[in-house]
Design a protein around this motif. Structure first.
Motif, PDB file in Angstrom:
ATOM      1  N   ILE A 152     153.220  27.866 -63.324  1.00 28.23           N
ATOM      2  CA  ILE A 152     153.482  26.467 -62.984  1.00 28.23           C
ATOM      3  C   ILE A 152     152.788  25.960 -61.753  1.00 28.23           C
ATOM      4  CG2 ILE A 152     155.687  26.619 -63.675  1.00 28.23           C
ATOM      5  CD1 ILE A 152     156.689  27.341 -60.879  1.00 28.23           C
ATOM      6  N   ASP A 153     152.506  24.744 -61.710  1.00 34.97           N
ATOM      7  CA  ASP A 153     152.202  23.972 -60.214  1.00 34.97           C
ATOM      8  C   ASP A 153     153.278  23.412 -59.587  1.00 34.97           C
ATOM      9  OD1 ASP A 153     149.427  25.066 -60.934  1.00 34.97           O
ATOM     10  OD2 ASP A 153     148.708  23.102 -61.651  1.00 34.97           O
ATOM     11  N   VAL A 154     153.385  23.328 -58.365  1.00 38.27           N
ATOM     12  CA  VAL A 154     154.441  22.957 -57.515  1.00 38.27           C
ATOM     13  C   VAL A 154     153.858  21.780 -56.707  1.00 38.27           C
ATOM     14  CG1 VAL A 154     156.480  23.200 -56.068  1.00 38.27           C
ATOM     15  CG2 VAL A 154     155.625  25.077 -57.960  1.00 38.27           C
ATOM     16  N   SER A 155     154.387  20.532 -56.507  1.00 40.92           N
ATOM     17  CA  SER A 155     154.051  19.573 -55.621  1.00 40.92           C
ATOM     18  C   SER A 155     155.176  19.470 -54.558  1.00 40.92           C
ATOM     19  CB  SER A 155     154.110  18.255 -56.359  1.00 40.92           C
ATOM     20  OG  SER A 155     153.098  18.335 -57.320  1.00 40.92           O
ATOM     21  N   PHE A 156     154.595  19.339 -53.584  1.00 37.30           N
ATOM     22  CA  PHE A 156     155.336  18.977 -52.190  1.00 37.30           C
ATOM     23  C   PHE A 156     155.177  17.712 -51.749  1.00 37.30           C
ATOM     24  CE2 PHE A 156     155.239  23.607 -52.949  1.00 37.30           C
ATOM     25  CZ  PHE A 156     156.452  23.860 -52.481  1.00 37.30           C
ATOM     26  N   GLU A 157     156.174  17.079 -51.029  1.00 35.61           N
ATOM     27  CA  GLU A 157     155.741  16.018 -50.354  1.00 35.61           C
ATOM     28  C   GLU A 157     156.178  16.477 -48.922  1.00 35.61           C
ATOM     29  OE1 GLU A 157     158.499  12.836 -51.466  1.00 35.61           O
ATOM     30  OE2 GLU A 157     157.618  12.555 -53.413  1.00 35.61           O
ATOM     31  N   GLU A 158     155.304  15.684 -47.934  1.00 35.69           N
ATOM     32  CA  GLU A 158     155.434  15.882 -46.330  1.00 35.69           C
ATOM     33  C   GLU A 158     157.001  15.812 -46.213  1.00 35.69           C
ATOM     34  OE1 GLU A 158     153.931  14.208 -42.003  1.00 35.69           O
ATOM     35  OE2 GLU A 158     153.132  13.359 -43.971  1.00 35.69           O
ATOM     36  N   GLY A 159     157.487  16.619 -45.477  1.00 34.42           N
ATOM     37  CA  GLY A 159     158.961  16.797 -44.950  1.00 34.42           C
ATOM     38  C   GLY A 159     159.803  17.526 -46.164  1.00 34.42           C
ATOM     39  N   GLU A 160     159.403  17.858 -47.117  1.00 36.94           N
ATOM     40  CA  GLU A 160     160.233  18.159 -48.290  1.00 36.94           C
ATOM     41  C   GLU A 160     160.479  19.736 -47.826  1.00 36.94           C
ATOM     42  OE1 GLU A 160     160.401  18.989 -53.130  1.00 36.94           O
ATOM     43  OE2 GLU A 160     158.526  18.069 -52.063  1.00 36.94           O
ATOM     44  N   HIS A 161     161.698  20.290 -48.209  1.00 39.44           N
ATOM     45  CA  HIS A 161     162.198  21.780 -47.484  1.00 39.44           C
ATOM     46  C   HIS A 161     162.271  22.532 -48.916  1.00 39.44           C
ATOM     47  CE1 HIS A 161     164.092  19.387 -44.418  1.00 39.44           C
ATOM     48  NE2 HIS A 161     163.810  20.248 -43.592  1.00 39.44           N
ATOM     49  N   ILE A 162     162.013  23.853 -48.610  1.00 45.09           N
ATOM     50  CA  ILE A 162     162.421  24.837 -49.607  1.00 45.09           C
ATOM     51  C   ILE A 162     163.536  25.631 -48.757  1.00 45.09           C
ATOM     52  CG2 ILE A 162     162.109  27.159 -50.757  1.00 45.09           C
ATOM     53  CD1 ILE A 162     158.816  26.496 -50.342  1.00 45.09           C
ATOM     54  N   ARG A 163     164.746  25.777 -49.351  1.00 44.53           N
ATOM     55  CA  ARG A 163     165.690  26.596 -48.651  1.00 44.53           C
ATOM     56  C   ARG A 163     165.406  27.992 -49.154  1.00 44.53           C
ATOM     57  NH1 ARG A 163     171.978  25.739 -50.552  1.00 44.53           N
ATOM     58  NH2 ARG A 163     171.316  27.103 -52.165  1.00 44.53           N
ATOM     59  N   THR A 164     165.395  28.783 -48.179  1.00 44.23           N
ATOM     60  CA  THR A 164     164.896  30.213 -48.355  1.00 44.23           C
ATOM     61  C   THR A 164     165.800  31.335 -48.037  1.00 44.23           C
ATOM     62  OG1 THR A 164     164.039  30.417 -46.250  1.00 44.23           O
ATOM     63  CG2 THR A 164     162.547  29.976 -47.973  1.00 44.23           C
ATOM     64  N   GLU A 165     166.943  30.879 -47.451  1.00 49.37           N
ATOM     65  CA  GLU A 165     168.297  31.496 -47.175  1.00 49.37           C
ATOM     66  C   GLU A 165     169.572  30.857 -46.788  1.00 49.37           C
ATOM     67  OE1 GLU A 165     168.265  35.756 -44.981  1.00 49.37           O
ATOM     68  OE2 GLU A 165     168.891  34.361 -43.447  1.00 49.37           O
ATOM     69  N   VAL A 166     170.682  31.295 -47.225  1.00 52.64           N
ATOM     70  CA  VAL A 166     171.975  30.728 -46.674  1.00 52.64           C
ATOM     71  C   VAL A 166     172.304  32.291 -45.943  1.00 52.64           C
ATOM     72  CG1 VAL A 166     172.428  28.716 -47.921  1.00 52.64           C
ATOM     73  CG2 VAL A 166     173.329  31.093 -48.533  1.00 52.64           C
ATOM     74  N   SER A 167     173.129  32.172 -44.736  1.00 52.32           N
ATOM     75  CA  SER A 167     173.661  33.514 -43.926  1.00 52.32           C
ATOM     76  C   SER A 167     175.091  32.588 -43.784  1.00 52.32           C
ATOM     77  CB  SER A 167     172.793  33.626 -42.760  1.00 52.32           C
ATOM     78  OG  SER A 167     173.383  34.858 -42.366  1.00 52.32           O
ATOM     79  N   ALA A 168     176.103  32.848 -44.403  1.00 50.47           N
ATOM     80  CA  ALA A 168     177.438  32.540 -44.437  1.00 50.47           C
ATOM     81  C   ALA A 168     178.028  33.478 -43.135  1.00 50.47           C
ATOM     82  CB  ALA A 168     178.112  32.855 -45.622  1.00 50.47           C
ATOM     83  N   LYS A 169     178.613  32.453 -42.388  1.00 47.10           N
ATOM     84  CA  LYS A 169     179.567  33.099 -41.256  1.00 47.10           C
ATOM     85  C   LYS A 169     181.191  33.155 -41.458  1.00 47.10           C
ATOM     86  CE  LYS A 169     175.484  33.507 -39.841  1.00 47.10           C
ATOM     87  NZ  LYS A 169     174.774  34.736 -39.800  1.00 47.10           N
ATOM     88  N   PHE A 170     182.008  33.981 -41.137  1.00 47.10           N
ATOM     89  CA  PHE A 170     183.183  34.222 -41.598  1.00 47.10           C
ATOM     90  C   PHE A 170     184.267  34.309 -40.587  1.00 47.10           C
ATOM     91  CE2 PHE A 170     180.286  36.395 -44.622  1.00 47.10           C
ATOM     92  CZ  PHE A 170     180.586  36.078 -45.855  1.00 47.10           C
ATOM     93  N   ARG A 171     185.498  33.877 -41.091  1.00 46.77           N
ATOM     94  CA  ARG A 171     186.681  34.128 -39.926  1.00 46.77           C
ATOM     95  C   ARG A 171     187.574  35.282 -40.625  1.00 46.77           C
ATOM     96  NH1 ARG A 171     185.532  28.673 -40.389  1.00 46.77           N
ATOM     97  NH2 ARG A 171     185.497  27.577 -38.235  1.00 46.77           N
ATOM     98  N   PRO A 172     188.156  36.035 -39.750  1.00 47.12           N
ATOM     99  CA  PRO A 172     188.934  37.244 -40.461  1.00 47.12           C
ATOM    100  C   PRO A 172     189.637  36.888 -41.512  1.00 47.12           C
ATOM    101  CG  PRO A 172     188.796  37.375 -38.177  1.00 47.12           C
ATOM    102  CD  PRO A 172     188.320  35.910 -38.555  1.00 47.12           C
ATOM    103  N   ALA A 173     190.579  35.820 -41.578  1.00 44.79           N
ATOM    104  CA  ALA A 173     191.644  35.539 -42.562  1.00 44.79           C
ATOM    105  C   ALA A 173     190.843  34.980 -43.930  1.00 44.79           C
ATOM    106  CB  ALA A 173     192.191  34.408 -42.099  1.00 44.79           C
ATOM    107  N   GLY A 174     189.401  34.801 -43.792  1.00 47.46           N
ATOM    108  CA  GLY A 174     188.832  34.085 -44.696  1.00 47.46           C
ATOM    109  C   GLY A 174     188.282  35.202 -45.591  1.00 47.46           C
ATOM    110  N   ILE A 175     187.564  36.110 -44.926  1.00 45.39           N
ATOM    111  CA  ILE A 175     187.044  37.413 -45.813  1.00 45.39           C
ATOM    112  C   ILE A 175     188.141  38.243 -46.258  1.00 45.39           C
ATOM    113  CG2 ILE A 175     186.745  38.699 -43.424  1.00 45.39           C
ATOM    114  CD1 ILE A 175     184.497  38.503 -46.845  1.00 45.39           C
ATOM    115  N   GLY A 176     189.308  38.344 -45.494  1.00 50.19           N
ATOM    116  CA  GLY A 176     190.519  39.261 -46.021  1.00 50.19           C
ATOM    117  C   GLY A 176     190.989  38.696 -47.376  1.00 50.19           C
ATOM    118  N   ALA A 177     190.896  37.207 -47.454  1.00 49.76           N
ATOM    119  CA  ALA A 177     191.489  36.728 -48.691  1.00 49.76           C
ATOM    120  C   ALA A 177     190.205  36.743 -49.723  1.00 49.76           C
ATOM    121  CB  ALA A 177     191.535  34.986 -48.550  1.00 49.76           C
TER     122      ALA A 177
END
Length: 324
Positions: free
Chosen positions: A270-295
């Motif tokens: 493939i060839d990939v086109s990018f426009e100025e300002g366009e993003h690649i999301r490379t990571e999400v890093s979720a943060k938790f609350r105790p009740a949420g991860i317990g569930a």
């Protein structure tokens, strides 16, 4: 010293094929993305080790504080004969657990799982040298695919540390936790490290340090694609950004194109086109609350037996038992 004891379930061709599939899917999407696991070639791993000691990056220190304080209790509660670690098996945090379990007198075997055969071989050799009499068997594989192949005497303690669970999207996280539960017998254990929700400034600084190490780490994914798939990314044409999404309770790391460009990726066809300002999301890093991860753990078939945080309440470590 003999050859490291490794079970190999993923070879370099498998890794390249998986990268090719992810690049095709992620970089042809309407909102471009790449999975964070592709940061970690030898250079990426070295950069991450630098990140863990940066003043802004609290998770490694905070989790180590908990494990240093609670390793003996973890050993007492679990009585584990096998420690399974998903990820690198040579870190200081791993050794805290090994020391606690050895002192308790139950540990027979250490099973680290990692996708990198070279990194795993080094870790297995180092642990084997430092822990005489301990059986050490490395498993080369992807922890989203090869959990069912893990060896070890029961009861087993599976450690998934560093907040890496946060790299999964919610649906992926539920699937992964259930897959861990499915390979454990009733009464076996999961030790899980989870970063906690906190103020946006602290979070964003942790992922955008003043020295620029995290930016280099982020751009390393482009170098990995260049090396494995023959792409012609110029990493300097992408800016590193981190963003706290309060609605999703996660940090996003992004690479933003500084200008219009077309990138050739022959190994993915493939060839990939990018426009100025366009993003690649490379990571999400979720943060938790105790009740949420317990569930989430309960939904996956675990019962949280212990919950600890560091003194500043920045990072949580849970010890859960597989239920019926």
């Amino acid at each position: 010293m003999g050859e490291p004891d490794l079970d190999v379930h993923s070879d370099p061709d498998d890794v390249t094929a998986a990268l090719r599939a992810d690049v095709r899917e992620g970089l042809t999407a309407a909102r471009k993305w790449l999975p964070p696991k592709w940061f970690y070639d030898a250079r990426g791993s070295a950069l991450f080790e630098q990140i863990t000691v940066l003043p802004e990056y609290y998770p490694t220190r905070s989790e180590r504080e908990v494990l240093d304080r609670e390793a003996a209790e973890i050993a007492r509660v679990t009585g584990a004969r096998t420690l399974v670690e998903l990820g690198s098996g040579s870190s200081e945090k791993t050794r805290l657990l090994l020391d606690g379990l050895r002192a308790h007198g139950t540990l027979d075997e250490f099973v680290p799982l990692d996708v990198s055969e070279s990194a795993l071989a080094e870790a297995v050799a180092a642990i084997s040298a430092d822990y005489e009499g301990l059986s050490v068997r490395g498993v080369v594989g992807d922890f989203t695919q090869h959990l069912g192949l893990l060896p070890g005497e029961r009861p087993r303690l599976v450690a998934f540390l560093g907040g890496t669970i946060g790299n999964f999207l919610p649906g992926e996280r539920a699937k992964f936790l259930r897959s861990v539960r499915d390979v454990l017998d009733e009464g076996e254990w999961l030790l899980l490290g989870t970063d906690l929700v906190k103020d946006a400034v602290t979070l964003e600084r942790a992922y955008d340090d003043a020295a620029g190490v995290t930016g280099e780490f982020n751009r390393n994914v482009l170098r990995v694609i260049n090396a494995r798939l023959g792409a012609d990314f110029d990493p300097d044409r992408f800016a590193h950004e981190s963003y706290w999404d309060a609605g999703e309770s996660w940090i996003e790391m992004r690479l933003r194109a500084r200008e219009d460009m077309v990138v050739r990726i022959p190994g993915a066809g493939i060839d990939v086109s990018f426009e100025e300002g366009e993003h690649i999301r490379t990571e999400v890093s979720a943060k938790f609350r105790p009740a949420g991860i317990g569930a989430e753990l309960a939904d996956a078939g675990f019962s949280v037996e212990r919950w600890w945080t560091d003194e500043r309440n920045l990072f949580g470590v849970s010890l859960s038992r597989s239920a019926r």
